[in-house]
Design an enzyme around this catalytic site. Structure first.
Site, short mmCIF file in Angstrom:
data_model
loop_
_atom_site.label_atom_id
_atom_site.label_comp_id
_atom_site.label_asym_id
_atom_site.label_seq_id
_atom_site.Cartn_x
_atom_site.Cartn_y
_atom_site.Cartn_z
N LYS A 185 5.70 -2.84 -5.22
CA LYS A 185 6.13 -3.96 -4.36
C LYS A 185 5.03 -5.03 -4.48
O LYS A 185 4.00 -4.95 -3.84
CB LYS A 185 6.23 -3.47 -2.92
CG LYS A 185 7.24 -4.20 -2.06
CD LYS A 185 7.04 -5.70 -1.96
CE LYS A 185 6.03 -6.07 -0.90
NZ LYS A 185 5.76 -7.53 -0.86
N GLU A 260 -7.27 -0.10 0.05
CA GLU A 260 -8.38 -1.03 -0.24
C GLU A 260 -8.12 -2.27 0.61
O GLU A 260 -7.15 -2.98 0.39
CB GLU A 260 -8.41 -1.34 -1.74
CG GLU A 260 -9.74 -1.96 -2.17
CD GLU A 260 -9.72 -3.47 -2.07
OE1 GLU A 260 -10.02 -4.00 -0.97
OE2 GLU A 260 -9.39 -4.11 -3.08
N CYS A 294 -11.28 -9.52 -2.62
CA CYS A 294 -11.65 -8.45 -1.68
C CYS A 294 -13.15 -8.23 -1.67
O CYS A 294 -13.75 -7.98 -0.64
CB CYS A 294 -10.92 -7.17 -2.04
SG CYS A 294 -10.74 -6.87 -3.79
N GLU A 393 -13.40 -11.06 7.81
CA GLU A 393 -13.05 -11.55 6.48
C GLU A 393 -12.28 -12.86 6.63
O GLU A 393 -11.23 -12.88 7.28
CB GLU A 393 -12.19 -10.52 5.75
CG GLU A 393 -11.87 -10.94 4.35
CD GLU A 393 -11.10 -9.88 3.57
OE1 GLU A 393 -11.64 -9.32 2.62
OE2 GLU A 393 -9.93 -9.61 3.94
#
Ligand code: TXE
Length: 491
Positions: A185, A260, A294, A393
């Protein structure tokens, strides 16, 4: 005359298939805010169809089309397909990079690097496919005990929009090499390159059903994939909140998960470091992909006695950075979407209202279309370590700098967020290098470098809010297999 946007289908059983609903979603070019394509809005019924196709390719039997063709393929055969796929990706590098650059907004040179990395992932896992073996274990007299590494079966892969090709490569490349059949996906914000890559997989020799792509929304196609009882392992890269939802959905059918979830990765600069060598790396680690990485080095911690000098040098570099349309291939492109742009703007408003010091800011070039999602890079100095801008983040080109007094202080700051993905350490002191590499709470520590140029071979993943499980290198192959112990009694 305006051109009608190109339309894309799902990819199941090596064929372009319309979604059961017939619905589509617009694809927006982040460089100018215009719709230029439509993707299929896949949902539960399409995920179910894709999972059944994958199951057939993995262990189907009898007269079913392509029954078990992938599950029964020799490891060397799987490796050969991945090798051919790597070659096809390499030969189509320019096309893939152009598609990726327009879809995500990343400068062409960065998209090109992503296509090269994708080919390299396939190449690495092609070579590894027939070197993944178990062990024999010394046991009691009269026994022989061995371990077998067996594929899970059908693996699910939920891919984000920041590095579609790279994250697909590390996840799907490893899963296929280990013998699994995959249902992917991709992110609704950027999936066009992967539809093309999937076609190349079929050309390379993947049998129908070995790889299936269901495009669509996270809450629909993504959630349906995580919940599907026919999925035997799921790997997810994205936000901590969605990761938790995916893990909860997978837990309802006891499905193992690799997560992750990004980070707030620090780079520590000691006074004895080669500061000239560190500077371009510090800047690159937050500017690459406009900070939507990331492992972005989004915090820099600087020893007090060199703090003002390093901030001054960083500020010079930040002021020279230019953001503009992806095709202009500047230091950075736009952010991927209006939503991501708004998220970064909200963080920066908070920085402003909280009185944080904007030590430097780059520029958005004058001819960048006003409807694009551009954010100039920002260097924030003296950010209090507990401030949200030093803790959360942001996923934009915003570097938060703080100062430390000594080694213990540096480690406390570095480890002082809920994340733990990557850490960078700049020092010439060998004992300190090793001491801190052990003390830093992160899945990867880089000493006098950051990111090691991508590191297809290097295990990658985090601790804490950054997630769990490892991808890349051989570790990913272990994650995409289940270990079976066989004990034979013969005396
Ligand atoms: O992420 P989501 P978003 C971080 C980054 C960013 C923030 C939000 O900080 O600003 O997350 O981004 C699918 N069930 N990262 O909202 O929602 C979705 O379709 C199953 C870090 O885009 O996590 C997409 O394919 N799947 C990160 C993928 O999850 C669902 C990369 C990621 O989307 C789902 C991206 C659901 N209920 C964002 N909802 C990294 N680690 O690199 C969404 N998805």
């Amino acid at each position: 005359m305006l051109q009608a946007p190109e339309r894309h289908s799902l990819f199941i059983d090596n064929e372009a298939i319309a979604p059961a609903s017939g619905d589509s979603l617009p694809v927006i070019d982040p460089s100018d805010g215009r719709v230029f394509a439509q993707i299929a809005r896949g949902a539960g019924a399409d995920v179910d169809r894709a999972v059944r196709a994958a199951r057939r390719a993995f262990d189907g039997a009898g007269t079913e089309p392509a029954a078990g063709l992938w599950g029964r393929a020799d490891a060397a055969q799987r490796g050969r397909v991945l090798h051919r796929w790597a070659d096809l990706v390499a030969s189509q590098r320019e096309t893939l990079a152009t598609v990726e650059s327009r879809d995500t907004g990343k400068p062409l040179a960065q998209a090109r690097a992503d296509a090269v990395a994708l080919a390299r992932y396939f190449e690495f896992y092609a070579g590894a496919a027939d070197k993944l073996h178990g062990q024999t274990i010394p046991y009691r007299h009269g026994y022989t005990v061995l371990t077998l590494r067996e594929p899970h079966g059908v693996t699910g892969h939920i891919i984000p929009w920041n590095y579609p090709m790279q994250i697909f490569g590390r996840s799907v490349g490893a899963a296929l090499a280990a013998g699994n059949a995959c249902v992917v996906k991709p992110a609704e914000d950027a999936c066009l390159s992967l539809l093309r890559v999937a076609q190349l997989g079929a050309e390379a020799g993947l049998p129908p059903g070995a790889l299936n792509l269901v495009t669509g929304l996270g809450a629909e196609a993504g959630q349906a994939l995580a919940e599907h009882p026919g999925i035997d392992h799921i790997s997810f890269t994205g936000s901590p909140d969605t990761g938790r939802r995916v893990a909860q959905a997978a837990a309802t059918h006891h499905c193992p998960v690799t997560l992750e979830l990004g980070g707030k990765s620090p780079q520590l600069v000691f006074a004895d470091a080669d500061i000239e060598a560190a500077l371009p790396v510090l800047v690159g680690a937050i500017v690459q992909n406009a900070g939507q990485t990331c492992s972005a080095g989004s915090r820099v911690l600087i020893e007090a006695c060199v703090h003002d000098r390093v901030i001054g040098l960083l500020a010079e570099r930040f002021a020279a950075l230019r953001a503009g349309p992806a095709h202009a291939d500047l230091d950075l492109g736009p952010l991927v979407s209006r939503r991501q742009y708004q998220r970064v703007r909200d963080f920066l408003s908070e920085a402003q209202s909280g009185g944080l010091r904007f030590a430097a800011q780059g520029v958005v070039v004058g001819d960048a279309p006003p409807e694009g999602f551009y954010q100039a890079p920002v260097l924030l100095a003296d950010v209090p370590p507990v401030h949200r801008l030093a803790q959360e983040e942001i996923f934009g080109p915003v570097l938060a700098a703080s100062r430390f007094d000594d080694e213990a202080h540096a480690v406390a700051l570095a480890n002082g967020t809920p994340y733990g993905l990557v850490a960078g350490l700049w020092t010439r002191d060998g004992a300190r290098q090793l001491r801190l590499a052990r003390q830093l709470r992160a899945g990867q520590v880089f000493v006098n470098n950051y990111g090691a140029g991508g590191g297809v071979e290097l295990p990658f993943g985090g601790v804490g809010r950054s997630g769990y499980g490892r991808e890349k290198g051989f570790e990913a192959l272990y994650a995409f297999t289940a270990l079976k112990t066989v004990a034979l009694r013969h005396d």
